[in-house]
Design an enzyme around this catalytic site. Structure first.
Site, short mmCIF file in Angstrom:
data_model
loop_
_atom_site.label_atom_id
_atom_site.label_comp_id
_atom_site.label_asym_id
_atom_site.label_seq_id
_atom_site.Cartn_x
_atom_site.Cartn_y
_atom_site.Cartn_z
N ASP A 112 0.88 -1.17 0.00
CA ASP A 112 0.00 0.00 0.00
C ASP A 112 0.92 1.22 0.00
OD1 ASP A 112 -1.66 2.14 0.53
OD2 ASP A 112 -2.42 1.36 2.44
N LYS A 155 3.11 11.21 -3.46
CA LYS A 155 2.14 10.52 -4.29
C LYS A 155 1.28 11.50 -5.10
CE LYS A 155 -1.49 6.98 -3.72
NZ LYS A 155 -2.04 6.05 -2.72
N GLU A 165 -7.08 0.57 -4.81
CA GLU A 165 -7.14 0.48 -3.35
C GLU A 165 -8.48 -0.05 -2.82
OE1 GLU A 165 -5.83 4.42 -2.34
OE2 GLU A 165 -3.81 4.01 -3.06
N ASP A 217 -12.89 5.45 1.98
CA ASP A 217 -11.47 5.57 2.35
C ASP A 217 -11.13 7.00 2.71
OD1 ASP A 217 -8.72 5.70 2.52
OD2 ASP A 217 -8.32 4.56 0.69
#
Ligand code: ADP
Ligand code: MG
Length: 626
Positions: free
Chosen positions: A25, A87, A185, A207
């Protein structure tokens, strides 16, 4: 329109040999690595027993980079060389990065190369920074498993576009990792809960991480898992909760808006601590050292916390509503809501989300580890350790993919939210007589006009044999692989002339941009339809005029009287005048009128051609309108 479903890559397996595989992850705030051991998926710890690796890299002058906790602690003292949230920059161009107001790193770009951050150890790209995080996780996994990894599954947000996925793969390559596959994800989270083994049903993955919020609607159908819709907010996360609490403290303590960066950092750190504490306790103490060195102390209860953070939590419900609408479902259709991300530890988040979806959210698996665990399970399957399992995971593309056609219009080939992998083909033809090349312009977006969409790639198909307009058969195929990467090919069917391109745009779209594009598309829907109709009629009118003029030039004096010719020229002029009025309905009527008017001429030419053919001549021209 042909639809070809690509099969999943077959996984050949050596019996009785367990191959080391891991799930990663690679998060904005935190990263994790996990593996399946003795049939159980678990995250792996470092030497100090920590599972979570902060996604922070600090570059040093004469030493290798520091990654994780050490780097995070140095952030306050060495901000320019300590890179966090990298990211956000993956697969992005400098223009996109500079739009991001959070950016304070010193970015450099030489010509069209990828943008780099200036550090004491030289200029580094987002891909290289991510590679450092991946290297650290790889070392941790190999030390802990006692051997080299055969391959990994790395998770990416469902909305990641081509360039962002490619950048993630490149980072893995730099880190010496073999990527079995990139996995969305939310899909990974659902796999962790074993929802793919359940009966058919629809599941929502909520999320809420450190700096981002994503929601996905997944459907399990006939043993196949697919993503129906995704939505989110790339600038909404746990950091915003911290910020709101910090502002509250400032107000309570009477601290005026301050430029004291150190004080602000102390406030945010305390706010974050208080927030996390209140996930377990009903109330907690607050203590902040003010600029003058004095200490301010107070207490915060859960009820007070709710008043501060409720508006932020409610902001996450907007994308939830949108995702349900995109998926075309309502609350009653949902079986489970999976909670993912550290911020879903906040009990109030669980409460409000449960209320919104009318069901008790799933929280049994640690929300910070659940994505990594799902990735490990998928990696184990892809490594061939579970030969009997045929888990087929499908994801969706976030924005429609299409082609530019005549008049600057977009022809959608693969609509948004189509599950991948997918390949779709559509036939096109030439517009002009004798046309030997065709420009293929690949675009992404929901709008009807090319200028309102994003250009992904352009290439030419050359060597089409000269034919009458409309005779060539050019099949354009769009293929999106399991990692979400697009390739486009064009092939002239009669000659087999072919040209292809792997779409690798220099930078990607942020999900905020995706949102904006979607919103624009909805707002401009009627306007777009009108524009499309007008463009189509203009293109058609021009085609009719060109064809008739060509026929008049060739055969006008053969089959028509002077007067008849004159009438047709007037007809052409009338259509031209109507075109200027830019009203698609009127243009359509004028086209019909001209077609009607030229029918007789076309019939006479046709008859002559047939007679010629019957007399042994080649039928080479049936021109005109018939
Ligand atoms: P990402 O996926 O963006 O890398 P994570 O899922 O690791 O992020 O979530 C990080 C966020 O979770 C941070 O904002 C952190 O403060 C928050 N968080 C972690 N533990 C708790 C807790 N016990 N209560 C509330 N928030 C928490
Ligand atoms: Mg995450």
């Amino acid at each position: 329109m042909a639809l070809i479903q690509i099969s999943e890559p077959g996984q050949s397996t050596m019996p009785h040999q367990h191959r080391l595989a891991a799930g990663i992850d690679l998060g904005t705030t935190n990263s994790l690595v996990s593996t399946v051991r003795s049939g159980v998926a678990e995250t792996l710890a470092d030497e100090s027993g920590r599972h979570i690796l902060p996604s922070v890299v600090r570059y040093c002058a004469d030493a290798p980079p520091q990654v994780g906790e050490t780097a995070k602690r140095a952030a306050a003292d060495d901000p320019m060389n300590t890179i966090s949230s990298v990211k956000r920059f993956m697969g992005r161009g400098l223009a996109d990065i500079q739009k991001d107001h959070n950016v304070f790193f010193e970015w450099v770009q030489i010509e069209s190369a990828v943008p780099r951050i200036h550090t004491v150890a030289g200029n580094v790209s987002a891909v290289e920074v991510s590679a450092e995080i991946l290297k650290t996780l790889r070392q941790r996994a190999e030390a802990s498993l006692g051997g080299e990894l055969t391959g990994v599954v790395i998770t990416v947000p469902a909305y990641f576009d081509d360039a962002q996925r490619q950048a993630t793969k490149d980072a893995a390559k730099f880190a010496g990792l073999n990527v079995f596959r990139l996995l969305n994800e939310p899909t990974a989270a659902a796999v962790a809960y074993g929802l793919d083994h359940k009966a058919e049903g629809i599941h929502v993955v909520y999320d809420f991480g450190g700096g981002t919020f994503d929601v996905s609607v997944l459907r399990l159908n006939k043993g196949v898992f697919e993503v129906m819709a995704t939505s989110g907010n790339s600038a909404l996360g746990g950091d915003d909760l911290d910020h709101a609490i910090a502002l509250w403290i400032m107000k309570q303590a009477g601290i005026p808006p301050s430029q004291d960066q150190k004080l602000l950092r102390r406030l945010t750190r305390e706010a974050c601590r208080v927030k996390e504490q209140l996930s377990d306790a009903q109330s907690t103490e607050i203590a902040v050292e003010l600029s003058d060195g004095s200490n301010w102390r107070s207490k915060l209860t859960r009820d007070q916390l709710h008043q501060i953070i409720d508006p932020i939590i409610k902001q996450t419900l907007l994308p939830c509503r949108r995702a349900l609408r995109d998926a075309g479902i309502s609350n009653e259709d949902i079986q489970d809501v999976v909670m993912v991300g550290g911020s879903t530890r906040v009990p109030r988040v669980r409460e409000l989300v449960g209320e919104f979806f009318h069901c008790e959210p799933l929280v049994d698996i640690d929300p910070e580890k659940v994505v990594a665990i799902g990735a490990a399970i998928q990696a184990d399957v892809l490594a061939g350790n579970k030969p009997d399992e045929d888990m087929l995971l499908l994801d969706v593309i976030p924005l429609s993919l299409g082609l530019e056609t005549m008049g600057g219009l977009v022809e959608k080939i693969i609509p948004r939210n189509t599950t991948i992998p997918v390949a779709k083909a559509q036939d096109f033809t030439t517009f002009k007589d004798g046309q030997t090349a065709m420009a293929v312009h690949v675009v992404q977006g929901e709008r009807e006009l090319v200028q309102d969409c994003r250009s992904l790639a352009k290439f030419d198909l050359r060597g089409i044999p000269p034919m009458v307009a409309g005779a060539a058969r050019i099949r354009v195929t769009f293929q999106v692989d399991a990692d979400g990467l697009l390739s486009v090919s064009a092939r002239e069917q009669t000659t087999g002339v072919e040209s292809r391109v792997q779409v690798k745009p220099s930078y990607g779209l942020s999900d905020t941009e995706i949102e904006t594009m979607l919103r624009d598309a909805m707002q401009h829907a009627q306007q777009d339809i009108d524009a499309r109709n007008l463009h189509e009629q203009l293109v058609e009118a021009q085609r009719v005029i060109d064809a008739l003029q060509q026929a008049l030039q060739q055969d006008g004096d053969k089959y028509l009287s002077n007067d008849e010719r004159q009438q047709l020229h007037h007809g052409i002029q009338r259509l031209r005048d109507t075109m200027d009025q830019k009203d698609h309905k009127k243009i359509k009527l004028a086209i019909n009128a001209l077609n009607q008017q030229s029918t007789e001429f076309a019939a006479r030419r046709m008859n002559a051609s047939i007679q010629k053919a019957m007399a042994g001549h080649k039928v080479d021209d049936f021109g005109g309108e018939s």
